[in-house]
Design a protein around this motif. Sequence first.
Motif, mmCIF file in Angstrom:
data_model
loop_
_atom_site.group_PDB
_atom_site.id
_atom_site.type_symbol
_atom_site.label_atom_id
_atom_site.label_comp_id
_atom_site.label_asym_id
_atom_site.label_seq_id
_atom_site.Cartn_x
_atom_site.Cartn_y
_atom_site.Cartn_z
ATOM 1 N N ALA A 37 -5.981 1.752 -5.346
ATOM 2 C CA ALA A 37 -6.035 0.919 -6.331
ATOM 3 C C ALA A 37 -6.423 1.404 -7.763
ATOM 4 O O ALA A 37 -6.779 2.684 -7.906
ATOM 5 C CB ALA A 37 -6.568 -0.402 -6.094
ATOM 6 N N VAL A 39 -8.075 0.365 -11.740
ATOM 7 C CA VAL A 39 -8.756 -0.606 -12.746
ATOM 8 C C VAL A 39 -7.868 -0.597 -13.907
ATOM 9 O O VAL A 39 -7.619 0.099 -14.420
ATOM 10 C CB VAL A 39 -10.137 0.061 -13.010
ATOM 11 C CG1 VAL A 39 -11.033 -0.757 -13.994
ATOM 12 C CG2 VAL A 39 -11.164 0.393 -11.731
ATOM 13 N N ASP A 43 -9.028 -6.833 -14.896
ATOM 14 C CA ASP A 43 -10.027 -7.053 -14.009
ATOM 15 C C ASP A 43 -11.160 -7.775 -14.184
ATOM 16 O O ASP A 43 -11.761 -8.748 -13.568
ATOM 17 C CB ASP A 43 -9.968 -5.849 -12.890
ATOM 18 C CG ASP A 43 -8.706 -5.407 -12.577
ATOM 19 O OD1 ASP A 43 -7.826 -6.104 -12.080
ATOM 20 O OD2 ASP A 43 -8.563 -3.928 -12.525
ATOM 21 N N GLY A 64 -8.391 -6.708 -8.650
ATOM 22 C CA GLY A 64 -7.509 -5.635 -8.558
ATOM 23 C C GLY A 64 -5.858 -6.216 -8.743
ATOM 24 O O GLY A 64 -5.480 -7.237 -7.773
ATOM 25 N N TRP A 65 -5.025 -5.781 -9.297
ATOM 26 C CA TRP A 65 -3.718 -6.248 -9.410
ATOM 27 C C TRP A 65 -2.608 -4.729 -9.039
ATOM 28 O O TRP A 65 -1.635 -4.946 -8.948
ATOM 29 C CB TRP A 65 -3.356 -6.768 -10.592
ATOM 30 C CG TRP A 65 -3.608 -8.325 -10.757
ATOM 31 C CD1 TRP A 65 -4.190 -9.035 -9.926
ATOM 32 C CD2 TRP A 65 -3.668 -8.982 -11.842
ATOM 33 N NE1 TRP A 65 -4.354 -10.193 -10.074
ATOM 34 C CE2 TRP A 65 -3.961 -10.359 -11.578
ATOM 35 C CE3 TRP A 65 -3.463 -8.648 -13.498
ATOM 36 C CZ2 TRP A 65 -4.324 -11.390 -12.342
ATOM 37 C CZ3 TRP A 65 -3.605 -9.808 -14.167
ATOM 38 C CH2 TRP A 65 -4.061 -11.047 -13.656
ATOM 39 N N ASP A 66 -3.299 -3.474 -9.175
ATOM 40 C CA ASP A 66 -2.513 -2.302 -9.042
ATOM 41 C C ASP A 66 -2.645 -1.894 -7.490
ATOM 42 O O ASP A 66 -3.845 -1.853 -7.044
ATOM 43 C CB ASP A 66 -2.789 -1.238 -9.885
ATOM 44 C CG ASP A 66 -2.161 -1.401 -11.298
ATOM 45 O OD1 ASP A 66 -1.146 -1.967 -11.348
ATOM 46 O OD2 ASP A 66 -2.777 -0.869 -12.315
ATOM 47 N N VAL A 67 -1.641 -1.315 -6.960
ATOM 48 C CA VAL A 67 -1.887 -1.007 -5.669
ATOM 49 C C VAL A 67 -0.871 0.028 -5.123
ATOM 50 O O VAL A 67 0.288 0.238 -5.728
ATOM 51 C CB VAL A 67 -1.751 -2.043 -4.593
ATOM 52 C CG1 VAL A 67 -0.233 -2.582 -4.584
ATOM 53 C CG2 VAL A 67 -2.260 -1.592 -3.242
ATOM 54 N N GLY A 99 -6.823 -9.712 -4.155
ATOM 55 C CA GLY A 99 -6.368 -8.732 -4.709
ATOM 56 C C GLY A 99 -6.363 -7.485 -4.006
ATOM 57 O O GLY A 99 -6.223 -7.325 -2.852
ATOM 58 N N THR A 100 -6.301 -6.364 -4.893
ATOM 59 C CA THR A 100 -6.246 -4.906 -4.097
ATOM 60 C C THR A 100 -7.251 -4.215 -3.858
ATOM 61 O O THR A 100 -7.096 -3.054 -3.224
ATOM 62 C CB THR A 100 -4.938 -4.267 -5.188
ATOM 63 O OG1 THR A 100 -5.585 -3.932 -6.306
ATOM 64 C CG2 THR A 100 -3.865 -5.073 -5.255
ATOM 65 N N PHE A 101 -8.334 -4.572 -4.312
ATOM 66 C CA PHE A 101 -9.455 -3.710 -3.902
ATOM 67 C C PHE A 101 -10.075 -4.201 -2.480
ATOM 68 O O PHE A 101 -11.265 -4.685 -2.433
ATOM 69 C CB PHE A 101 -10.755 -4.014 -4.964
ATOM 70 C CG PHE A 101 -10.361 -3.458 -6.401
ATOM 71 C CD1 PHE A 101 -9.360 -2.874 -6.757
ATOM 72 C CD2 PHE A 101 -11.061 -3.939 -7.314
ATOM 73 C CE1 PHE A 101 -8.788 -2.324 -7.812
ATOM 74 C CE2 PHE A 101 -10.963 -3.535 -8.692
ATOM 75 C CZ PHE A 101 -9.907 -2.413 -8.905
ATOM 76 N N VAL A 285 -16.811 0.220 -7.242
ATOM 77 C CA VAL A 285 -16.009 -0.546 -8.137
ATOM 78 C C VAL A 285 -16.694 -1.092 -9.474
ATOM 79 O O VAL A 285 -16.580 -0.987 -10.419
ATOM 80 C CB VAL A 285 -15.250 -1.670 -7.485
ATOM 81 C CG1 VAL A 285 -14.503 -2.623 -8.648
ATOM 82 C CG2 VAL A 285 -14.144 -1.222 -6.610
ATOM 83 N N ILE A 303 -8.984 3.457 -7.641
ATOM 84 C CA ILE A 303 -9.975 3.198 -6.687
ATOM 85 C C ILE A 303 -9.466 3.729 -5.335
ATOM 86 O O ILE A 303 -8.455 3.230 -4.889
ATOM 87 C CB ILE A 303 -10.526 1.738 -6.567
ATOM 88 C CG1 ILE A 303 -10.951 1.172 -7.781
ATOM 89 C CG2 ILE A 303 -11.401 1.369 -5.499
ATOM 90 C CD1 ILE A 303 -12.138 1.723 -8.293
#
Length: 307
Positions: A37, A39, A43, A64-67, A99-101, A285, A303
């Motif tokens: 993921a 940052v 976030d 987290g919004w990215d994956v 989220g993605t974390f 994180v 991450i």
Amino acid sequence: MQAISYAQYGGPDVLEVGERPRPPVAPGEVLIRVRSAAVNPVDWKLMAGYLDGMMQVFFPVVPGWDVAGVVEEVGLDTPEFEPGDEVFAYARKDFVHDGTFAEFCTVPARAVARRPAALSWDAAAALPLAGLTAYQALDRLDLSEDDTVLVHAAAGGVGVLGAQIALACGARVIGTASTGNHEFLRSLGVEPVSYGDGVVQRIRELAPSGVDVAVDFVGGVLDITRGVLAEGGRHGSIADDTVVQAGGHYMWVRPSGTDLQDLAELADAGRLTVPVERTFALDEVAEAFRLSQAGHVRGKLAIRVSG
């Protein structure tokens, strides 16, 4: 599943590592086993409550919004993907909760694209939000190959991608950055200009007739844009809504698997690289958030969740 979460607004100290239920897979969604993921400033701004009232929040929140990861399961009526597909996504939903974390996350299929083979898992995870922000901003400004483009904060997480996207379109790119980032920008094909007093003059020396497009990825630079924009030029910002009163566009990124696939193709063609300054483990994180808050990161922070 293991995940990072917070049960109340606050700083990095409110983050906790622990077990969270694996999210159910709704029709039209995919369940992704997260490899990496990334940052983004949004976030920790969400976590601090700065966006309270803009988005509906259900605690506890997994940020987290990215994956980037591998499809584990698909929901009903999701023919686009199947288990085992390597994918990446800007996983923002209509509310803030899962989220993605985490080891697993769900994403609407319309926001998912195939992972570019040219990028590592960390780099692929670092591309979606920042890359889509830059791509959609430049698209809104009708960028063409005949344009001279000014990218404010060209070495930042969004700016470095925006500069490369503009170059891939055939445009000439001038980018503001600290002196320490000038050689890096030159290596990409960007003409760097230092921040600070005299910046308008320095840009004018490179573009005496002004720039055709100015895109702001940092905020607080409207006067500079006004000072260098050619007559009839276009400008916009992702960080300063006052540009609207000055004839510009204020923009907010949208999830789009189609746009993300375009970025993946640029990466696979060798025309888009994603600088990752540092990679953290899932239980680090809070440290990653503190580094992001300091505001001196070149590129992105990833991450590493698995693999």
